[in-house]
Design a protein around this motif. Structure first.
Motif, PDB file in Angstrom:
ATOM      1  N   LEU A   5       0.838  -1.200   0.000  1.00 44.44           N
ATOM      2  CA  LEU A   5       0.000   0.000   0.000  1.00 44.44           C
ATOM      3  C   LEU A   5       0.873   1.252   0.000  1.00 44.44           C
ATOM      4  O   LEU A   5       0.589   2.220  -0.724  1.00 44.44           O
ATOM      5  N   THR A   6       1.938   1.246   0.788  1.00 45.32           N
ATOM      6  CA  THR A   6       2.858   2.390   0.827  1.00 45.32           C
ATOM      7  C   THR A   6       3.503   2.617  -0.536  1.00 45.32           C
ATOM      8  O   THR A   6       3.597   3.760  -1.021  1.00 45.32           O
ATOM      9  N   ILE A   7       3.940   1.510  -1.158  1.00 41.29           N
ATOM     10  CA  ILE A   7       4.537   1.613  -2.502  1.00 41.29           C
ATOM     11  C   ILE A   7       3.526   2.192  -3.480  1.00 41.29           C
ATOM     12  O   ILE A   7       3.852   3.058  -4.300  1.00 41.29           O
ATOM     13  N   ASN A   8       2.289   1.732  -3.404  1.00 40.87           N
ATOM     14  CA  ASN A   8       1.228   2.218  -4.284  1.00 40.87           C
ATOM     15  C   ASN A   8       1.031   3.725  -4.142  1.00 40.87           C
ATOM     16  O   ASN A   8       0.921   4.456  -5.136  1.00 40.87           O
ATOM     17  N   ILE A   9       1.003   4.198  -2.908  1.00 43.21           N
ATOM     18  CA  ILE A   9       0.812   5.633  -2.651  1.00 43.21           C
ATOM     19  C   ILE A   9       2.001   6.436  -3.166  1.00 43.21           C
ATOM     20  O   ILE A   9       1.840   7.480  -3.808  1.00 43.21           O
ATOM     21  N   VAL A  10       3.210   5.933  -2.898  1.00 45.94           N
ATOM     22  CA  VAL A  10       4.422   6.642  -3.329  1.00 45.94           C
ATOM     23  C   VAL A  10       4.461   6.770  -4.847  1.00 45.94           C
ATOM     24  O   VAL A  10       4.718   7.853  -5.391  1.00 45.94           O
ATOM     25  N   ILE A  11       4.191   5.660  -5.552  1.00 47.13           N
ATOM     26  CA  ILE A  11       4.217   5.691  -7.017  1.00 47.13           C
ATOM     27  C   ILE A  11       3.143   6.633  -7.553  1.00 47.13           C
ATOM     28  O   ILE A  11       3.374   7.392  -8.505  1.00 47.13           O
ATOM     29  N   ALA A  12       1.958   6.614  -6.952  1.00 49.09           N
ATOM     30  CA  ALA A  12       0.877   7.503  -7.390  1.00 49.09           C
ATOM     31  C   ALA A  12       1.278   8.966  -7.233  1.00 49.09           C
ATOM     32  O   ALA A  12       1.016   9.796  -8.116  1.00 49.09           O
ATOM     33  N   VAL A  13       1.931   9.289  -6.120  1.00 53.87           N
ATOM     34  CA  VAL A  13       2.392  10.667  -5.891  1.00 53.87           C
ATOM     35  C   VAL A  13       3.457  11.054  -6.914  1.00 53.87           C
ATOM     36  O   VAL A  13       3.440  12.161  -7.478  1.00 53.87           O
ATOM     37  N   VAL A  14       4.382  10.117  -7.184  1.00 55.34           N
ATOM     38  CA  VAL A  14       5.443  10.387  -8.170  1.00 55.34           C
ATOM     39  C   VAL A  14       4.839  10.631  -9.549  1.00 55.34           C
ATOM     40  O   VAL A  14       5.208  11.578 -10.254  1.00 55.34           O
ATOM     41  N   PHE A  15       3.893   9.776  -9.953  1.00 54.67           N
ATOM     42  CA  PHE A  15       3.199   9.959 -11.227  1.00 54.67           C
ATOM     43  C   PHE A  15       2.586  11.356 -11.308  1.00 54.67           C
ATOM     44  O   PHE A  15       2.744  12.069 -12.302  1.00 54.67           O
ATOM     45  N   THR A  16       1.855  11.715 -10.278  1.00 54.53           N
ATOM     46  CA  THR A  16       1.156  12.999 -10.274  1.00 54.53           C
ATOM     47  C   THR A  16       2.128  14.161 -10.366  1.00 54.53           C
ATOM     48  O   THR A  16       1.934  15.098 -11.153  1.00 54.53           O
ATOM     49  N   CYS A  17       3.182  14.091  -9.569  1.00 50.55           N
ATOM     50  CA  CYS A  17       4.179  15.168  -9.577  1.00 50.55           C
ATOM     51  C   CYS A  17       4.873  15.284 -10.931  1.00 50.55           C
ATOM     52  O   CYS A  17       5.159  16.391 -11.412  1.00 50.55           O
ATOM     53  N   CYS A  18       5.159  14.140 -11.551  1.00 49.76           N
ATOM     54  CA  CYS A  18       5.899  14.143 -12.813  1.00 49.76           C
ATOM     55  C   CYS A  18       5.064  14.662 -13.984  1.00 49.76           C
ATOM     56  O   CYS A  18       5.567  15.407 -14.827  1.00 49.76           O
ATOM     57  N   TYR A  19       3.789  14.262 -14.027  1.00 53.23           N
ATOM     58  CA  TYR A  19       3.025  14.487 -15.249  1.00 53.23           C
ATOM     59  C   TYR A  19       1.807  15.386 -15.097  1.00 53.23           C
ATOM     60  O   TYR A  19       1.048  15.556 -16.052  1.00 53.23           O
ATOM     61  N   ALA A  20       1.630  16.009 -13.950  1.00 51.07           N
ATOM     62  CA  ALA A  20       0.482  16.909 -13.765  1.00 51.07           C
ATOM     63  C   ALA A  20       0.515  18.069 -14.765  1.00 51.07           C
ATOM     64  O   ALA A  20      -0.534  18.545 -15.208  1.00 51.07           O
ATOM     65  N   TYR A  21       1.720  18.504 -15.132  1.00 50.85           N
ATOM     66  CA  TYR A  21       1.824  19.644 -16.053  1.00 50.85           C
ATOM     67  C   TYR A  21       1.199  19.327 -17.411  1.00 50.85           C
ATOM     68  O   TYR A  21       0.710  20.226 -18.111  1.00 50.85           O
ATOM     69  N   GLN A  22       1.179  18.026 -17.796  1.00 47.78           N
ATOM     70  CA  GLN A  22       0.593  17.674 -19.084  1.00 47.78           C
ATOM     71  C   GLN A  22      -0.929  17.776 -19.060  1.00 47.78           C
ATOM     72  O   GLN A  22      -1.556  17.998 -20.103  1.00 47.78           O
ATOM     73  N   LEU A  23      -1.534  17.645 -17.887  1.00 42.68           N
ATOM     74  CA  LEU A  23      -2.962  17.919 -17.768  1.00 42.68           C
ATOM     75  C   LEU A  23      -3.234  19.410 -17.954  1.00 42.68           C
ATOM     76  O   LEU A  23      -4.202  19.812 -18.600  1.00 42.68           O
ATOM     77  N   PHE A  24      -2.349  20.230 -17.400  1.00 44.26           N
ATOM     78  CA  PHE A  24      -2.457  21.676 -17.605  1.00 44.26           C
ATOM     79  C   PHE A  24      -2.321  22.021 -19.087  1.00 44.26           C
ATOM     80  O   PHE A  24      -3.021  22.902 -19.602  1.00 44.26           O
ATOM     81  N   PHE A  25      -1.434  21.307 -19.787  1.00 41.58           N
ATOM     82  CA  PHE A  25      -1.232  21.543 -21.221  1.00 41.58           C
ATOM     83  C   PHE A  25      -2.521  21.370 -22.016  1.00 41.58           C
ATOM     84  O   PHE A  25      -2.699  22.004 -23.064  1.00 41.58           O
ATOM     85  N   LEU A  26      -3.431  20.497 -21.552  1.00 38.38           N
ATOM     86  CA  LEU A  26      -4.673  20.263 -22.278  1.00 38.38           C
ATOM     87  C   LEU A  26      -5.521  21.529 -22.386  1.00 38.38           C
ATOM     88  O   LEU A  26      -6.281  21.695 -23.347  1.00 38.38           O
ATOM     89  N   ALA A  27      -5.397  22.406 -21.411  1.00 40.33           N
ATOM     90  CA  ALA A  27      -6.217  23.621 -21.401  1.00 40.33           C
ATOM     91  C   ALA A  27      -5.575  24.775 -22.162  1.00 40.33           C
ATOM     92  O   ALA A  27      -6.260  25.722 -22.557  1.00 40.33           O
ATOM     93  N   VAL A  28      -4.272  24.707 -22.376  1.00 40.89           N
ATOM     94  CA  VAL A  28      -3.538  25.854 -22.930  1.00 40.89           C
ATOM     95  C   VAL A  28      -4.066  26.298 -24.297  1.00 40.89           C
ATOM     96  O   VAL A  28      -4.281  27.500 -24.519  1.00 40.89           O
ATOM     97  N   PRO A  29      -4.305  25.386 -25.269  1.00 43.66           N
ATOM     98  CA  PRO A  29      -4.772  25.853 -26.584  1.00 43.66           C
ATOM     99  C   PRO A  29      -6.106  26.588 -26.556  1.00 43.66           C
ATOM    100  O   PRO A  29      -6.436  27.313 -27.506  1.00 43.66           O
TER     101      PRO A  29
END
Length: 418
Positions: A5-29
């Protein structure tokens, strides 16, 4: 199971931190407009095509170049017939291209062919061209492609890439998976980067670079398995900003068999690792200096599926350890299934969003457009086993992809007749 469970949470946080900016990119155009172009300057361009046994498609590409709205006297088509055993060279000559031939079974790949082609051009046409386009033989260009690219080139960008569309989106779930990803990459990665004033990245084909860029590296010196990403990262680390032209549309052909797709994407996955090994320190150093483009490229060459592979390995190790301790493996299996379901949902939403917003640029039936949003996540999830193989495989090599398509509907659309 607490460890899992700890590993799952850590990986989820890493994913979010790494790629959240690409969700922001969806709104830019939808929130930011492109700056007006500077006054246009007409440039003289060399068009570089490296082809290996492409007799079925190369004429369509050259004809689409001849139908450009740009002044034809400023365009010269050069073809490197690379280890060909068919009529590629003869067909290219018949269509009016300047053709060179190359036979080298040791230095295999597009990068080596480009290097040799530029050497020939500089020897036979010294200092003639202001810029160099790079295309694959299966490409077809919209009739305004060069005109639009020249506008962005005239804005001062030394490297410019284009909107990558597909000739055969509707063939099957594999070709559609590729095509939808490239459309999303064009519209919601490179376009957003351009609007925000950060550097874009070259994606395979359909790009332009200046004579100054060519001279800075003394020709083409990029020979890793993903030479396009290597080219992009090298120039970003040199401080250059790669531009994107949203109105320059290129159509290329995607693989339709899983065997071809596996082989090609295995090369890409291995190539990403090669690029990170060669340029990773420079990228990390750039991140430390606050250069967003270095962070962005790091996320490109060390993509999300590597983290996913790490997560699955962690699950399996944890499951084995739990089983050894007499604890049921079922909770671990449930975590793995939840991870895949979460990835499927995210990829499905990205596919749906891209399909709806780029509906008119996707050339297939409405039913297939809808159907392939469902299969798109499955295509992307096949990167996971490919990545696992790439991590440990040392024998990945460049191999050509066979092309057979000459879709009349796409040719007519590109020529402006639809």
């Amino acid at each position: 199971m607490d460890t899992i469970l700890t590993i799952n949470i850590v990986i989820a946080v890493v994913f979010t931190c790494c790629y959240a900016y690409q969700l922001f990119f969806l709104a830019v155009p939808f929130t930011k407009k492109q700056e007006p172009h500077k006054p246009e300057v007409l440039h003289r361009f060399a068009i570089l095509i490296c082809a290996r046994n492409e007799e079925a498609v190369i004429a369509d590409l050259i004809q689409s170049i001849r139908h450009q709205t740009y002044d034809q006297s400023l365009l010269t088509v050069f073809v490197m017939a690379d280890n060909c055993t068919d009529a590629t060279a003869d067909i290219a000559r018949r269509e009016g291209a300047v053709v060179y031939t190359r036979f080298n079974r040791e230095k295999v790949g597009k990068g080596y062919a480009l290097e040799q082609l530029l050497l020939h051009i500089e020897e036979d046409y010294p200092k003639v061209y202001d810029g160099f386009f790079v295309f694959d033989a299966d490409n077809v260009l919209d009739c305004r492609f060069v005109e639009e690219m020249n506008r962005t080139f005239s804005d001062g960008y030394e490297v410019v890439t284009s909107y990558r569309n597909s000739k055969n989106y509707g063939d099957n779930w594999i070709s559609a998976g590729y095509a939808l990803w490239f459309i999303r990459e064009s519209r919601y990665l490179n376009n957003s980067r351009m609007l925000l004033g950060t550097s874009c990245a070259v994606s395979g084909t359909g790009f332009l670079f200046s004579r100054q860029v060519m001279e800075s590296t003394n020709g083409w010196k990029f020979h890793l398995l993903t030479e396009d990403i290597e080219f992009s990262v090298h120039h970003i680390l040199q401080g250059r900003k790669i531009g994107f032209c949203a109105d320059a549309v290129l159509y290329d052909e995607q693989p339709v068999t899983f065997r071809q797709s596996w082989r090609q994407r295995l090369r890409w996955a291995r190539g990403f690792l090669q690029v990170f090994r060669k340029y990773g320190f420079g990228l990390v150093k750039g991140i430390g200096k606050g250069h967003f483009s270095c962070y962005d490229m790091s996320m490109t060459v060390m993509p999300a599926y590597i983290l996913t592979v790490g997560l699955i390995i962690a699950y399996l190790v944890g499951g084995v350890m739990s089983t050894a301790e007499g604890i049921s493996f079922l909770p671990c299996l449930m975590y793995i299934l939840q991870t895949f379901l979460g990835l499927y949902v995210v990829l499905f939403l990205v596919g749906v969003f891209t399909t709806i917003t780029e509906w008119k640029r996707i050339h297939t039936t409405p039913l297939r457009k809808v159907l392939y949003t469902v299969t798109f996540p499955l295509f992307m999830l096949t990167y996971i086993p490919i990545s696992m193989v790439a991590l440990f495989s040392r024998k990945v090599q460049w191999k050509p992809i066979e092309h057979h398509r000459a879709d009349r509907r796409v040719l007519e659309t590109a020529a402006g007749r639809k």
